[in-house]
Write an enzyme that holds these catalytic residues in place. Structure first.
Site, mmCIF file in Angstrom:
data_model
loop_
_atom_site.group_PDB
_atom_site.id
_atom_site.type_symbol
_atom_site.label_atom_id
_atom_site.label_comp_id
_atom_site.label_asym_id
_atom_site.label_seq_id
_atom_site.Cartn_x
_atom_site.Cartn_y
_atom_site.Cartn_z
ATOM 1 N N GLU A 299 -10.200 -12.632 13.387
ATOM 2 C CA GLU A 299 -10.326 -13.227 12.053
ATOM 3 C C GLU A 299 -9.172 -14.175 11.819
ATOM 4 O O GLU A 299 -8.117 -14.013 12.420
ATOM 5 C CB GLU A 299 -10.169 -12.129 10.986
ATOM 6 C CG GLU A 299 -11.432 -11.535 10.494
ATOM 7 C CD GLU A 299 -11.139 -10.318 9.616
ATOM 8 O OE1 GLU A 299 -9.973 -10.056 9.263
ATOM 9 O OE2 GLU A 299 -12.109 -9.629 9.303
ATOM 10 N N LYS A 301 -5.904 -15.327 10.043
ATOM 11 C CA LYS A 301 -4.850 -14.695 9.248
ATOM 12 C C LYS A 301 -4.501 -15.679 8.137
ATOM 13 O O LYS A 301 -3.935 -16.735 8.377
ATOM 14 C CB LYS A 301 -3.614 -14.373 10.085
ATOM 15 C CG LYS A 301 -2.550 -13.640 9.278
ATOM 16 C CD LYS A 301 -1.392 -13.189 10.149
ATOM 17 C CE LYS A 301 -0.498 -12.178 9.451
ATOM 18 N NZ LYS A 301 0.093 -12.645 8.209
ATOM 19 N N PHE A 411 -11.890 -9.541 3.504
ATOM 20 C CA PHE A 411 -12.031 -9.219 4.925
ATOM 21 C C PHE A 411 -12.381 -7.761 5.189
ATOM 22 O O PHE A 411 -12.559 -7.374 6.331
ATOM 23 C CB PHE A 411 -10.812 -9.667 5.741
ATOM 24 C CG PHE A 411 -9.472 -9.227 5.210
ATOM 25 C CD1 PHE A 411 -9.087 -7.910 5.266
ATOM 26 C CD2 PHE A 411 -8.596 -10.172 4.693
ATOM 27 C CE1 PHE A 411 -7.845 -7.512 4.797
ATOM 28 C CE2 PHE A 411 -7.341 -9.783 4.211
ATOM 29 C CZ PHE A 411 -6.972 -8.448 4.265
ATOM 30 N N ARG A 482 0.268 1.484 9.463
ATOM 31 C CA ARG A 482 0.561 0.311 10.268
ATOM 32 C C ARG A 482 0.349 0.716 11.723
ATOM 33 O O ARG A 482 1.280 0.903 12.492
ATOM 34 C CB ARG A 482 2.005 -0.145 10.039
ATOM 35 C CG ARG A 482 2.311 -1.511 10.632
ATOM 36 C CD ARG A 482 3.780 -1.833 10.502
ATOM 37 N NE ARG A 482 4.216 -2.070 9.139
ATOM 38 C CZ ARG A 482 3.980 -3.188 8.454
ATOM 39 N NH1 ARG A 482 3.303 -4.161 9.000
ATOM 40 N NH2 ARG A 482 4.423 -3.330 7.225
HETATM 41 P P1 AMP Z 1 2.549 -9.529 7.441
HETATM 42 O O1 AMP Z 1 2.645 -9.676 5.942
HETATM 43 O O2 AMP Z 1 3.175 -10.648 8.199
HETATM 44 O O3 AMP Z 1 2.978 -8.144 7.891
HETATM 45 O O4 AMP Z 1 0.991 -9.620 7.851
HETATM 46 C C1 AMP Z 1 0.037 -8.711 7.395
HETATM 47 C C2 AMP Z 1 -0.658 -9.299 6.197
HETATM 48 O O5 AMP Z 1 -1.493 -10.373 6.569
HETATM 49 C C3 AMP Z 1 -1.597 -8.360 5.518
HETATM 50 O O6 AMP Z 1 -0.940 -7.456 4.686
HETATM 51 C C4 AMP Z 1 -2.483 -9.306 4.731
HETATM 52 O O7 AMP Z 1 -1.893 -9.549 3.462
HETATM 53 C C5 AMP Z 1 -2.415 -10.603 5.512
HETATM 54 N N1 AMP Z 1 -3.707 -11.041 6.084
HETATM 55 C C6 AMP Z 1 -4.114 -12.319 6.125
HETATM 56 N N2 AMP Z 1 -5.317 -12.420 6.687
HETATM 57 C C7 AMP Z 1 -5.714 -11.172 7.016
HETATM 58 C C8 AMP Z 1 -6.881 -10.625 7.635
HETATM 59 N N3 AMP Z 1 -7.894 -11.392 8.061
HETATM 60 N N4 AMP Z 1 -6.931 -9.278 7.817
HETATM 61 C C9 AMP Z 1 -5.911 -8.492 7.410
HETATM 62 N N5 AMP Z 1 -4.785 -8.947 6.825
HETATM 63 C C10 AMP Z 1 -4.680 -10.281 6.624
#
Ligand code: AMP
Length: 630
Positions: A299, A301, A411, A482
């Site tokens: 998917e 991000k 998503f 996580r």
């Molecule tokens: P990070 O904040 O860098 O730890 O990345 C994880 C975050 O990416 C998640 O908590 C979501 O807010 C975001 N995210 C963006 N796109 C997606 C997706 N397709 N699936 C899950 N999380 C996503």
């Protein structure tokens, strides 16, 4: 239960290092808590309200220090409390260092004792329920003069307790219990107290590893390390874990485990309007994903802010609705749409267009997971900082709506039409998602080779997105986890999310602004991310950020940080750890200068992570891993 008795038990728990011994002590406390069980569980975790509630105590560190100073007597002022805090490093030790006893007479004459009925005239202290009631009344204080009411009420409470209880109360008020009791310990203790087959409570006995009586053969003995053997089985713990994920309420789960055992826990269902923790991702690559699962769900991000949508339209009309068959959802009529942030704050009012969109598209009760992204006039994504201008806004929502356009990408689907989907495989949940919100659902592609994944990644980056997510197509939705089932792949050098622990006033033209910020990593106890952080080594600095911040931004940061000043010496200040900065850098170097043992080369301010609190900041462990990988 007397609050003093709770505090004494908490102290004994804090002094116990070994994991199993801690679990046994917590389990014993829960078993003795009777009518106070739910409150005791929340207090142990430093909470007054369950995690899914958006209500908070709303008592800042400054107010707490003022209440302590006031209760400590006429010779003590807040500066003295702050000195002691700089010296001792944590608020509990500071509160315990004063003798509030001399003030008790005053409290008896009604110096704002809050809601509890029993005055302190007979010298007996407040009960756990009294403290809970008083803290709830503090949370309820609002409007003009509420700061004064909160201060008086908290002062009244400190006045009625002795130093060991004051230590626990101060920590509770600030949500930092530091007992070495994390959520995992409480989960295990609930299982141990109420589900282990020798517990005197209802439970479906006969799980594996038990003897003829249903009791583990080694129960009550010590293991080879001299630690007590826990009697709860893995199945017991899993039953508690599942109920916690679904209800997001440790107190409630403890009470259900005690009163109704495993069958009661198994009955728990998602409730529309009660947010659950977001499932989280680890960093990983396409090769990692395919090695683990053979095929990966890929998917985009999205570089935005996480939003959990809860909505139950007034009268479900969809022919696809199965509400009447599978639902144990309490009340699914006419709720929301409600929107919750990753930390389960209610952000509904800030995002009216998402509310309107969901209300216009969805016709069955749903819980959806997704991301809101800011976009330009062509619909192309804008940097994450733009969405934050909208995200927590309480005022000027309409004006900001004109300025920053948002898109919502759903998503995941946790619940639809009366059916809980947490345990359904991702692919099934995604099918359901497409049924309920066809035009809001993010595109998901199943790939079984690296080339396909790389093509999707390039396309996502070209379109201005942050990267891709790789997910195990067969995995359940595990709130708060996580784990390895979601991998995030970002090609850029990773930024760090760091806690701001100090600063320096600027010079010349910038003398009234903070010019430099000290940023720190989180130091987890024994590297166990889920356990409580260590009492006196919570944060260690890794550098100072000064570049990348405009004058305008410095002014708003100064406003944000001034109330957080903990101590000041010359132009150098320390802050209560409350704000997380996203920080870019060129390299991580080993360094004796900082307590972390590392220093960032050319650290640069990227933005404030409004959506993260300090417990979400990056850890020393991650910094070490990134340094090793350089
Ligand atoms: P990070 O904040 O860098 O730890 O990345 C994880 C975050 O990416 C998640 O908590 C979501 O807010 C975001 N995210 C963006 N796109 C997606 C997706 N397709 N699936 C899950 N999380 C996503």
């Amino acid at each position: 239960m007397e609050f003093a008795a709770f505090a004494a038990r908490a102290e004994a728990i804090e002094e116990t290092e070994a994991d199993h011994a801690t679990t046994v002590l917590v389990a014993a406390l829960l078993a003795d808590a009777d009518g106070d069980l739910e409150t005791v569980v929340r207090f142990l975790l430093g909470r007054v309200f369950p995690a899914h509630e958006t209500r908070t105590l709303d008592v800042g560190p400054a107010l707490c220090r003022e209440a302590i100073a006031k209760a400590a007597g006429p010779n003590v002022d807040t500066a003295d409390v702050e000195d002691r805090l700089a010296d001792r490093g944590e608020i509990g030790a500071v509160a315990a260092s004063y003798d509030f006893g001399g003030q008790r007479g005053l409290a008896a004459f009604g110096a704002g004792n809050g809601t509890h009925a029993d005055g302190d005239v007979d010298g007996s202290g407040p009960t756990v329920a009294d403290v809970d009631g008083t803290l709830r009344s503090i949370a309820a204080a609002a409007g003009d003069g509420s700061e004064g009411t909160k201060l008086d009420t908290l002062f009244g409470l400190f006045n009625r307790i002795d130093p060991p209880a004051a230590k626990i109360l101060a920590r509770l008020v600030l949500g930092e219990m530091r007992l070495g009791v994390g959520e995992g310990t409480v989960r295990d203790a609930i299982a141990e107290a109420f589900l282990a087959t020798d517990a005197a409570t209802p439970s479906d006995a006969g799980a594996s590893g038990t003897d003829g009586d249903g009791r583990r053969e080694d129960a009550g003995q010590d293991d080879e390390n001299g630690e007590p053997v826990l009697t709860a089985t893995d199945e017991d713990v899993a039953a508690v874990e599942r109920a916690l994920q679904v209800t997001n309420d440790y107190g409630r789960v403890a009470a259900i485990a005690r009163d109704r055992g495993r069958p009661g826990l198994a009955d728990q269902r998602l409730v529309v309007g009660r947010p659950v923790q977001a499932m989280l991702a680890q960093a990983g690559t396409a090769a990692d994903a395919l090695a683990e699962w053979d095929r990966a769900a890929v998917e985009t991000k999205f570089d935005g802010a996480r939003v959990q949508v809860h909505y139950a339209p007034s009268s479900p009309t969809s022919p696809g609705s199965t509400a009447s068959t599978a639902s144990a959802v309490d009340a699914t009529d006419g709720i929301g749409p409600k929107l919750y942030s990753r930390n389960m704050d209610d952000v509904t009012a800030a995002l009216p267009e998402v509310v309107e969109l969901v209300a216009s598209r969805v016709d069955v009760p749903v819980i959806l997971d997704g991301e809101v992204v800011a976009v330009d006039e062509d619909g192309d994504p804008l940097p994450f900082q733009e969405v934050l201008r909208r995200f927590r806004r309480k005022h000027d929502v309409d004006r900001m709506r004109e300025e920053v356009d948002l898109r919502f990408h759903a998503f995941d689907c946790l619940h639809a039409g009366g059916e809980d989907l947490l345990e359904a495989p991702l692919e099934t949940r995604h099918d359901r998602l497409r049924e309920v919100v066809p035009d809001l659902a993010a595109t998901l592609t199943i790939a079984d080779d690296v080339e396909t994944i790389e093509t999707i990644e390039r396309r996502a980056l070209d379109a201005g997105h942050e990267g891709i997510m790789l997910k195990n197509p067969d995995s359940p939705y595990t709130p708060g986890d996580r784990g390895k089932n979601w991998l995030k792949r970002k090609p850029d050098v990773e930024t760090l999310d760091l806690v701001v622990t100090g600063g320096e006033w600027g010079e010349g033209r910038r003398a009234s602004l903070f010019g430099t910020f000290e940023v720190s990593v989180r130091v987890d106890r024994a590297g166990d991310g889920e356990e409580a952080v260590h009492a006196d080594r919570r944060f260690e600095p890794v550098g100072k950020v000064a570049t990348g911040i405009t004058d305008e931004r410095l002014a708003s940061l100064t406003d944000q940080f001034e109330p957080l000043v903990r101590s000041e010496e010359g132009t150098t200040v320390t802050f209560d750890p409350a704000v997380v900065f996203e920080v870019g850098y060129e390299e991580i170097q080993r360094s004796p200068t900082y307590g972390s043992g590392y220093a960032l080369r050319f650290p640069r301010f990227v933005g404030v992570r409004e959506d993260k609190d300090v417990t979400d900041a990056d850890t020393l462990e991650r910094l070490e891993r990134l340094a090793d990988a350089q």
